[in-house]
Structures are given as structure tokens and as C-alpha cells.
Design a protein around this motif. Sequence first.
Motif, PDB file in Angstrom:
ATOM      1  N   PHE A 126      20.658 -87.154 108.275  1.00 16.87           N
ATOM      2  CA  PHE A 126      20.885 -85.985 107.412  1.00 16.87           C
ATOM      3  C   PHE A 126      21.449 -84.851 108.261  1.00 16.87           C
ATOM      4  O   PHE A 126      20.908 -84.596 109.338  1.00 16.87           O
ATOM      5  CB  PHE A 126      19.580 -85.469 106.800  1.00 16.87           C
ATOM      6  N   PRO A 127      22.455 -84.151 107.816  1.00 10.06           N
ATOM      7  CA  PRO A 127      22.838 -82.933 108.530  1.00 10.06           C
ATOM      8  C   PRO A 127      21.907 -81.802 108.084  1.00 10.06           C
ATOM      9  O   PRO A 127      21.752 -81.559 106.883  1.00 10.06           O
ATOM     10  CB  PRO A 127      24.276 -82.680 108.069  1.00 10.06           C
ATOM     11  N   VAL A 128      21.244 -81.136 109.039  1.00  6.10           N
ATOM     12  CA  VAL A 128      20.310 -80.055 108.676  1.00  6.10           C
ATOM     13  C   VAL A 128      20.651 -78.784 109.452  1.00  6.10           C
ATOM     14  O   VAL A 128      21.045 -78.833 110.614  1.00  6.10           O
ATOM     15  CB  VAL A 128      18.846 -80.459 108.944  1.00  6.10           C
ATOM     16  N   LEU A 129      20.486 -77.654 108.786  1.00  5.77           N
ATOM     17  CA  LEU A 129      20.788 -76.385 109.429  1.00  5.77           C
ATOM     18  C   LEU A 129      19.557 -75.912 110.201  1.00  5.77           C
ATOM     19  O   LEU A 129      18.597 -75.435 109.616  1.00  5.77           O
ATOM     20  CB  LEU A 129      21.203 -75.347 108.371  1.00  5.77           C
ATOM     21  N   ARG A 130      19.578 -76.131 111.502  1.00  8.15           N
ATOM     22  CA  ARG A 130      18.395 -75.848 112.296  1.00  8.15           C
ATOM     23  C   ARG A 130      18.696 -74.906 113.463  1.00  8.15           C
ATOM     24  O   ARG A 130      17.800 -74.517 114.182  1.00  8.15           O
ATOM     25  CB  ARG A 130      17.819 -77.160 112.863  1.00  8.15           C
ATOM     26  N   LEU A 131      19.971 -74.627 113.662  1.00  7.76           N
ATOM     27  CA  LEU A 131      20.340 -73.788 114.804  1.00  7.76           C
ATOM     28  C   LEU A 131      21.200 -72.644 114.262  1.00  7.76           C
ATOM     29  O   LEU A 131      22.259 -72.895 113.680  1.00  7.76           O
ATOM     30  CB  LEU A 131      21.123 -74.645 115.814  1.00  7.76           C
ATOM     31  N   SER A 227      28.237 -78.939  93.185  1.00  8.21           N
ATOM     32  CA  SER A 227      29.667 -79.184  93.397  1.00  8.21           C
ATOM     33  C   SER A 227      29.917 -79.560  94.855  1.00  8.21           C
ATOM     34  O   SER A 227      29.005 -79.568  95.679  1.00  8.21           O
ATOM     35  CB  SER A 227      30.467 -77.929  93.072  1.00  8.21           C
ATOM     36  N   ASP A 228      31.168 -79.903  95.138  1.00 10.70           N
ATOM     37  CA  ASP A 228      31.524 -80.307  96.492  1.00 10.70           C
ATOM     38  C   ASP A 228      31.297 -79.205  97.531  1.00 10.70           C
ATOM     39  O   ASP A 228      31.285 -79.452  98.727  1.00 10.70           O
ATOM     40  CB  ASP A 228      32.988 -80.750  96.551  1.00 10.70           C
ATOM     41  N   GLU A 229      31.163 -77.967  97.035  1.00  9.87           N
ATOM     42  CA  GLU A 229      30.841 -76.866  97.947  1.00  9.87           C
ATOM     43  C   GLU A 229      29.526 -77.172  98.681  1.00  9.87           C
ATOM     44  O   GLU A 229      29.345 -76.827  99.829  1.00  9.87           O
ATOM     45  CB  GLU A 229      30.687 -75.598  97.104  1.00  9.87           C
ATOM     46  N   HIS A 230      28.656 -77.864  97.987  1.00 10.70           N
ATOM     47  CA  HIS A 230      27.398 -78.297  98.598  1.00 10.70           C
ATOM     48  C   HIS A 230      27.417 -79.802  98.833  1.00 10.70           C
ATOM     49  O   HIS A 230      26.548 -80.532  98.364  1.00 10.70           O
ATOM     50  CB  HIS A 230      26.211 -77.921  97.704  1.00 10.70           C
ATOM     51  N   ILE A 231      28.421 -80.197  99.579  1.00 14.18           N
ATOM     52  CA  ILE A 231      28.592 -81.628  99.811  1.00 14.18           C
ATOM     53  C   ILE A 231      27.360 -82.252 100.465  1.00 14.18           C
ATOM     54  O   ILE A 231      27.021 -83.416 100.232  1.00 14.18           O
ATOM     55  CB  ILE A 231      29.845 -81.870 100.674  1.00 14.18           C
ATOM     56  N   LEU A 232      26.632 -81.424 101.232  1.00 17.62           N
ATOM     57  CA  LEU A 232      25.426 -81.926 101.882  1.00 17.62           C
ATOM     58  C   LEU A 232      24.427 -82.431 100.867  1.00 17.62           C
ATOM     59  O   LEU A 232      23.613 -83.296 101.151  1.00 17.62           O
ATOM     60  CB  LEU A 232      24.756 -80.810 102.708  1.00 17.62           C
ATOM     61  N   PHE A 233      24.462 -81.881  99.690  1.00 16.52           N
ATOM     62  CA  PHE A 233      23.554 -82.323  98.634  1.00 16.52           C
ATOM     63  C   PHE A 233      24.230 -83.294  97.688  1.00 16.52           C
ATOM     64  O   PHE A 233      23.621 -84.230  97.206  1.00 16.52           O
ATOM     65  CB  PHE A 233      23.035 -81.124  97.839  1.00 16.52           C
TER      66      PHE A 233
END
Lengths: 585, 687
Positions: A126-131, A227-233
Motif C-alpha cells: 500500500f502506498p501510505v503518507l507517512r513522511l 475519482s482518479d484524483e484519489h487513485i490510492l483508494f
Amino acid sequence: MKPTITLAMIVRNEEDNLPGCLESARHWVDEIVIVDTGSGDRTPEIARRYTAKVYTCPWRDDFSAARNFALEQATGSWILCLDADERLDATGGDLRSLIKKHPHREAFLLPLHNPIPEIPGSYTRFPVLRLFRNKPAYRFRGKIHEQVTVHSPGAVGLAPAPVIWHRPLSVRERRRKRGRNIALLQRALAKDPLNPFLLYYLGVEWLGLGKPGYALPCLERAYREISDEHILFRAPAVRYLVAALRGLGRLDEAICLCLKEALRYSDYTDLFFDGGVVLEEKGEYEVAVRWFEEAVNCGQPPSHFVHTCGTDGFLSLYHLGHCLEKLGRLEEAEKFYARALAANPDYLPPLYHLFLLLLTTRGARAAYDYFKLAGHLHQPRQATVLADLFFEAGYSGLARACLKEGPAAVSGESTRQLVKFSLYSGHTEEALTLAESLLSEKHDPDLAVGEILGLVVQGDYGRAREKALRLWQYRHERSRALAMLGLITHLKGGRKTYQPEDARRPEVIKALLGILENCLCHAPHAGKWGLNTEGWSRLVKGITGYLAYFSPEGAAALCGYLEEKAASVRIWMERRYGPARELVP
Amino acid sequence: MRFITDYSYTKWKVTVIVHILAKKANNRQGNFMAPRISLCMIVKNEEKNLRRCLGSAIGAVDEIIVVDTGSTDNTVRVATEFGAQVYFFPWNGNFSDARNASLERATGEWILVLDADEELTAEGREVLRRVVQEGCADGVEGYFVKIINYLGEEGWVETCPDLVFRLFKNRSDYRFRGAVHEQIADVILEKNPRARYKVAESLTILHYGYLEEKVQEKDKKNRNLSIIRQEVEQNPKNRLLRYHYGVELFRIGRHEEAAAELLRAAEGADPGAVYLPKLYRYLALAYQAAGRYPEALQAIQKGIDLFPDYADLYYYGGLVCLQTKRYARAYELFNRALSLPEPPVYYAPFAGTRGFRSYFHLGQLAEAFLNEEEAMRYYILSLRDNPSFTPALESIARLLRPQEDPAYAKRCLETLCDFCTPEANLLIGQILFRLGAFRLALEYLEKGTKGQQVKPEVLLWKAICLMQQERFLEALRLLDGFGPGHRLYALAQLNKLLCFWFQGNRRKVRPLVRELLALGLSSQTSAVIRILDGSLHRRKGPPVFLEEEGMSLLLEIIMRALDLGRHERVEALLECLAEECRRKCARPLGRLFLRYGCLNHAERYLALDLEVSGESAETFFLLGEVKEARGEYLEAQGFYRRASLLEPGEPKHYIKLMRCYENLRKGILQSIPEGYLAALDAQGNHG
């Protein structure tokens, strides 16, 4: 100015996990901030060994609040967030060089690897925003699945490393966590019922609990509205939706969805894999083959896609083998199974398939030679599995060879197996020596019975009797011991028996039938002329004789057993020969 | 060969027919509505066939054009006898040129093309005029007509129909093309794109050429092949040509190349092309012959997808599956073949794929499942469908075990079949002889030879049959009939020698041995004779080494000795044989001993085979049978299990396993104390 990095964590009762986490991260950060939300164990004490900045903050059912409290204490110019059950793995690149390399980024998505216990060697990425930069604007939001939001999307970098590894969770732990999450999510949804992200999370949890029916409406909505703006989801939402449809048996819809989304994300490996799996389930093997091939060709998908490790490799290769086998293209199937095993030696399903395939197409001996030559016997796990498979197929000798070939025989369990394989492959001496040394260490009824059988085969009734009497001392093993004693007396004295009433006892009969079954399936026929198996033949005749002549119950059970054997062959033939079963006389 | 007619009356018949032709032609001259038909032929050295052909066409056509390309026999005279116009055209290696020379001379509105080894059927003769008249009315330019090819194979004859383009309008621009497989149908379409063709199935031609094809010299075939290859090279896009090329390659046994060419011809072919179904069949056959079974099955699957009603494809698919032991699929495919309706003629269906052939192989399948009853049923169905299909008859005879119970076998055979002709009696006699059922064989051979002129082979068989019943004197009398100049003399003498050898008569054997060795027989036969001689002496000479040829002769002699119960002779023979040979032939020896109930010997040799050639399903199976014959079912099941593990696809192993378990159970039920049975009954375990 040189950037400084603060590791910010919130913890509770993590004394087991915390040291590992901090050890993995401490060299890569400049400061550690730990906020304890109410541990009852030694967590704060351990934390203090690593940093002075340990705080406590009462738990208010709000992850964001606790995390933001931690952020408040940080002095570094960058923040790294980790959980205690995670580890930082900087083998592929560390934090400082990442930040240095991309000086204008505000935040980074790091790959989080979540091991999949069912598939050894695999994990979900998973790509996660941690930094992210330590700025007041970047604060957590959401009581659960709290996120930091960075508004200008261009400012977020996608890093292939370092990797955050999640500790593997047992099935039970995961279920407990899921139950807790569902409760929290439902509470959050009560306030914000149309939030597609919350619905997405809820769908995932329901799916994880094996309730695709509950998951489907959530995921459908999330899929529609994100939407694709939130491709991570959006990307994982597609995959989970496919899984939910598949779980409900709505295979055609699942396939349509895969087709549609594959057009959109033409480099999303996992989508081709998922589609292949659905097609395979539907029996459309030829099409499935093309999908799996596409998955392999795609390779690793770009980092912003949630990705299951192996869909670009061993998983797809294994499924390719399976589909090709179903299509009757056996030689190709064989090659794909081998490739899958080479790509991930810990993932064993291809090994089972390869074994059966080789056994039927080339015969046991050639199959053994193949596995030996291809180095499978030097992989301890594969060697033990293969040994069991050979034994079950009736090749005790090859089973034994599997264990003797590689380094596998060192471990305790496989030595136990080796006793069995040696015994049934006619290496009685070896079996007895091994059994004796193991039994001297600890009591093991199965081994003890094996030892007695070995002695009976050797015709050493005296020692066999001695061992049987010793076995009798264990209360749970009485019936087996009695069975052995009866058998030995019968073999020694013809038709007279030790205790005639024992021959009526159902447990004694059952024990003897179990031994008979083993003898019929595994007993050695090898040897110079294939005939020097007198010991075994005597044993088998002894068992049938004892059962047939000393009690009507025994005779009935023996007849029933033989009838069942014949019937099971018939059933097997009917399955194997399909319509030609009409020819079975 | 029942298809070759007796020509002794031909001359008389011819005159009559010629007379009628003249009259009819006169009648028709006034009727300008009736289109005239020219029969056009090219011939070379066809004096034997031409009569039959012209005799079938005369009266049905208005003129006969015969172009001779260089006969050196009486072909031309025969042609003129039938009133044909004979022209000469020097052979230039191109069939089309010769054919076109015949077309040049034709004056009729329609052309009928026949070859000398063909004939029109009586029905064809009658309908020819009508077909042509209808053709004129409907604006048809040409007809595909039905041809029935007769094929000969090992003693039985069968037919294979096909469609050929042989009847078309006579126009000066309709000319043949192609040096070997000369074609005209596509030329006509080129010249006249609106031309219509029809199929005239009632117009039938019989073709006997394949019956003699084996006689055709190989170099002639190769010559044709090189011509057609040149043509293919010149017209690489012509699929039809490539198809013919592939078929020719297949015919001369170059299977891999044939498959490659046929595959190329199939690529992108119009699914409606008349030759396409046949192409797939040949493709499958070529792959099968080349031992490439997966490809053969793929070709068959492709063909079935395109032509799902083409029984031949299912049949050959079944054969390939049977060969590769995929019994379930084979069973399915043969049954599919049987279920299909009569196919269109242009499929060129092979006779029996929807009948006796598929039944026959289903019989074999049933035998693989050790289901003799079902096998028998299939073989009977096969024979009913084609009473001249010898393999079915042979299988039926074999299943009846005529050697064990001749009276029963005879009763069954007589119920099933009517051996009313001497030929039929001879045939079944020969089959029984081959099966080693000498007593019954003799009976039929005698019936078949009563009052007949007897082939010397049959006499020899009879002698052997007599010998195998210890009627040595009668046998010797028959064998004495072969004089020193006879081609079977050596064989007769060898059997004489056996007569005395069986009886242990050294004095009589000696001179025969000397005589036979002086005859200059093959070294292997001589070696066997020396073994026979040596085995009668107490002091054995050095062991003799035999190669394959000698070994098979020796095995036959052993078989006959066992049949006579002369076990001591067999022992002595084997003692004279080199150890190495005994080891090499351990399995066949074991099988032979098993067949004649010598279980100890069988076991010894089969065990020896395991030692020599390692584990094999076949040997384990035979050992299982030895144990089973002794009633040792526990041991037997062990061997059958081993066999099944080595060859898991073979159903007979499992059937035997099941029988072992059942027999074990029966044995237990028979031997347990009386009082137990009641208890077993109570548990419903008596069965």
C-alpha cells in the motif's frame, strides 16, 4: 539547513513490538517522540530507553487527536509516522537521501508491506503518507483511518523506498481488529453517512470477515464516488469490488468490471491477475491464460497502485500452470509450475500440482529424478512435502530418499517421518535404530508402534512383545498395545491367542485395520526380485488371520474393510474415466 | 478379391453392346435436343482395365476419345474394339497436356472424364443422359459426381467415397491445368465467373486403382511428387495444389513434411473449400503417423470445430486417444463418430468410421477395462456391420478362448457366424491357428479344404494342428507331400524335425538336422535347429546365443511344446540357450509360461525380468496374475498396486485390484468359523 527527522508514534501496551520498531528506525531519524495512550505494561519504560521525549495522553477514542498531540512535541523539520507493529526497512534507500533528492516535496508516500499469512513470501503493498514536513497545516483528521492531507497533489512524492513492513497478524488478531474497526467506522458513518472513503474502509473490513454481501453496497458506492484524483483508494476499491462480486458468485459482473478497468489502468498487474482468477473459476481457462500472461508481462505495477506481491510473478505463473493443465497442455503446465516454484520456493501449491502431474505423466521414479535434479530436495520444506506426497502415493522408498537426499533430515519431525518411510520401504534396521534413539528422548506412541511392527517384520517376537508391554503402560495406548500383543501371540502360536476377548474390542480391531491399511498401501515390494518381503507378508497374514478367526466382530470389520477398499477403487475409476466408466465391469 | 470380374465372356458382350450403341446413336441423330456426350480418356498400358471401363460407358456416351500416351501392350486394340477414336500423344510429364489433347478431339456438348481403372455404375449409365439434359436446362456448367474408391488392406476390401469434378460442358477455353493433379473446375470458374456447378450423386464412378496402388513403383510416385513440388513452388499461394502436395507426401510416408504442407494449406483457407474437411483429416493422420499425438489431436479439434458432423475426425481422434491411453476421451469420440448421420460425399468418408471400425475400437477399449462381455458385444456389432472385417472376427475368436474350451468356442462361433463357404472356413481356421487353438483350427481347415484345391500353406497348418494333438503319423504323412523343390520344403522339414523332437526321438532328429543345416538357411534358423538338436543330448554343448529373429522362432517352438505339455523339452531347450538370451526374453517367456499355467516358471522368469529391466507395470501385472492364479490375493493386490502406480492410466490394474479385494473377502467368508456368519449377516456384510 540540513533537514531533521522526527519519528512520531502513539503506543499502548506494545512492550513486545516496540523495541523492534525503534531499533529499525532509530538510525534514520534525529528525534523520537512517543506518546503513550495508557499502557499497563512496560511500554513507557522501554520507550525511555530510546528517547527522553515520552509523553502520556489519555485515550479519547480518537486516533487523530493522539497523533496530533505527538506532532505538537516534534521539533524536526520532517515527521515520520510509524506504528509499533511496523518496521522500517531502508535497504532500498533511506529517508534523508529521499528528502535530499526531492527538495521541493512537502510529503512522501512510502510503501507499506503487509504480509499475507496464507501466501508465504507474499505481501500487499500500500502506498501510505507517512513522511511529511512538520508544518501546523499538516495534521491528522478522522477518528479512525486518520490521514494527513496535503492539498497540492504535486507536492507529494511517491517513494519506492524505504519500505515499512507490517508485522504479520494471525487470523485471530486480524478478526479482532476488524471487529473493532467496523464498530468505529459505523460510528463515524453515522455522522458522515455518504463519505465514500469511510464506506471503502467498511467494505474492506466486511470482506475481510468473509461477508461479501455486506461489503458489496459499501464498495459499490466507494467505487462510484471516488475519482482518479484519489487513485490510492480507487484502484484498491476496484479490486475489492471484484473480490466481493466473486465471493457472491456474480462472476460475469466481476469479469465485466475487470475488463472495463483494465482498459483504464492498462499497467495495473493485479487487475489482470484478479480477472484471470475469476475467469479460471468460471472454467474459461483459455481466456484466463491470456489474462495471467498479461499480468506476468506487466511486471510490477507503478507504486501508486495497491499491489499484491506475486501477481506479477509466482501467483500468476502458478495459475497459468493450473489453467494449462486443465486445458490438457501438460508440458507447458509443468514448466509454469516449475517457474512459479523458482520464483517463490516457499509457496507450495505449485509443488503439489507439479508432483501429481509428473507422477501421472512420467511415473514416480522419473518424478523423483526430476525433483532431485531441479534441486527441490535441497529445500527442506519442499523435501518434506515431497516425501509425504511420495509416501501417500505408495512410494515409501522414494519418500525416504527425499529426506535422505537433502539437509531436511536434520529436523526432529522429519526424522520421525523418516522412521515411517524407512520402515515401510523395507529398511527395517535403519527404522529401528532411528526409532530407538528418538524414543530414548521422549515417549511417542506412533513411533513405538512402528518399532514393534519393525520387530515383528524381523521375526523378533520376544522384543516386540516386550515393547508392546511397555506401550501398554500408557493408558491411552492400551488398545493399540493389546492389538499388538494379540497379533504377536497369534503369529507365534498359530491359532491360539493371548486374550481372546481382546479380539472383539472395537478399538483393537480399529488399530489392526489401520496397520493393515498401511501395510497394503505402503509395504515394500521392492528388493531384488520384488518378492523378498516375507516378513511383511507374514505380518499382513497375521493381521487378517487374527481378525478373521478370533471374533465375529473382527471378521465382519475385515470384510467391511475389504468391501470398502473395492468400492473406493471403483469410485476412483468412475471419477477418472468419466463417461468411459460404463466400461467398468 | 470379389471385385475383380471374370472376363471370359467379355468379347461376346462387347459385340452386342456395340450393336446397340450404333442403333441408339442413329435414333438420336434426328433429335437435336439431346446433348451429345464425349467420354475423354488418357491411357497407357491399360489393356487389363480398359475393357471394364469402356464396357461400362459404351451406350451411355456418344463418342469415346482415347488418347494413348505410349502404350506397349494391347491397349489400343482394346480401345478400337469398343469403337473409340484413338489418338497418340507423347508423354511429356504433364497430365494436363495429355488430357487437353483428348478434349481437343471431343465433339460432344458435354465431356465425361474417366480413368481406365474406373467404371460407371449401372445406375450411373442410366442417369448420365438425364443429368446432362437437366444441366442444359438449368444452366449448369459442370457436375461433381460421386466416386467410390476401393481400398485394399490385409485381406479385406473397403470403400471410400468422394466427390470429383468429371462432367462438364465442352468449351474450347475449358482446359485442364496442373501437371499432376490436373484441375479444370477452377479454370472454368475463371473463364466463366457465372458458371454454376451441381452435385450429381446418383452418377457414380467406381475406382479400383488404389487396390493395386501398392504395386505402383516408388520411383513413379517420387516422379509425380517432384513435378507437383515444382508446381507448388511456382504457385505458392495455391492452397489446393499445396493440399495435393501434402497428400502425396503423406502417401509416400514423409509424414512430418506432409503435416507442414497441409498446415500451410489450411492457413486462411476458405471454410467452404471442398477439400478442407479432407485436409484436416490428412493433417491429423500425418501427425499421428509422425507420432506427434498432441498436434494430431489439435488438428482434429480444429477440424471438428469447423465440421462437427465429420465422423472421420472423431474416429481418428479416438484412435489417437486410444494409442495414447486416454481412454475416457477415446470412448467419447468413438461414440460420437457412431452417433453421426451419413455425411456429405465431399467429406470422402472412410468406410466404417460410423460403424464397424468404431465398434471394433470400442471393443478394444472394453478389453482395456477387462470387460470381455462388453468387448464381445462391440466386436459382434462390428462384424455385423461389415462381415468381411477380419479383425473383429479374430477378436471374437480370441475372447472365446478356443484353446481352453474348443467345444464352447465352436458353439459360439457357429451361432454368431455362418461359415457357409470354404473361404470362410479357411479364414476362421487360419485365425484359430494363429490363436494357438489347434484342435478347432484343424476342424475348420478341413472343412475349408474339402474337395478344394489346397494352398500348400494350409496343408502345413493342418500338419501342425495334427502334430499339436500328438497325431504325429498323420502330420508326417502330410509333410512328406512337400518335395525337395517345394518353396515350403524347409519349413516342412523343420516341422518333421519337431515331430520327432517332441517325441524325443534322437535317431530320427539327427538326419533331419543334418539335412536342414545343409540347406543353407539363415544363421538364426540354423542356430535354433542346433539348439533343438543339442537339447536332446545329455551332454549339452556350449550355450547358443540367439538374436531377435532366432528368439522369436524359439518362442514359437516353446509355445508348441507347452501346448503339448512337454515341459521337459522346454527345460532342455532353455538350458541350451545363452544366459543372456534368457534374461533378455524373460518377460515373453514368463508370459508364455503363465499362459500355459506353469506358474512357478512364470514367476521365476518375471522376477528375472524385474531384475534385468527394472520395474515395469507390465511385469508387475503379470506377476499379479501369477499370484492370482494361485489364489494368493494379498500378494496379487500388492503387484497390481505397483502396476497401477507405474501406469496410473491403465484401467485393468484397478479392475484387478477390485477383484483381489472381492476375492479376499470371499475367501474370508468361506474360511471363517460357521458361527461367525450369523453375526456377519446381522451386519449386512455377507454379500
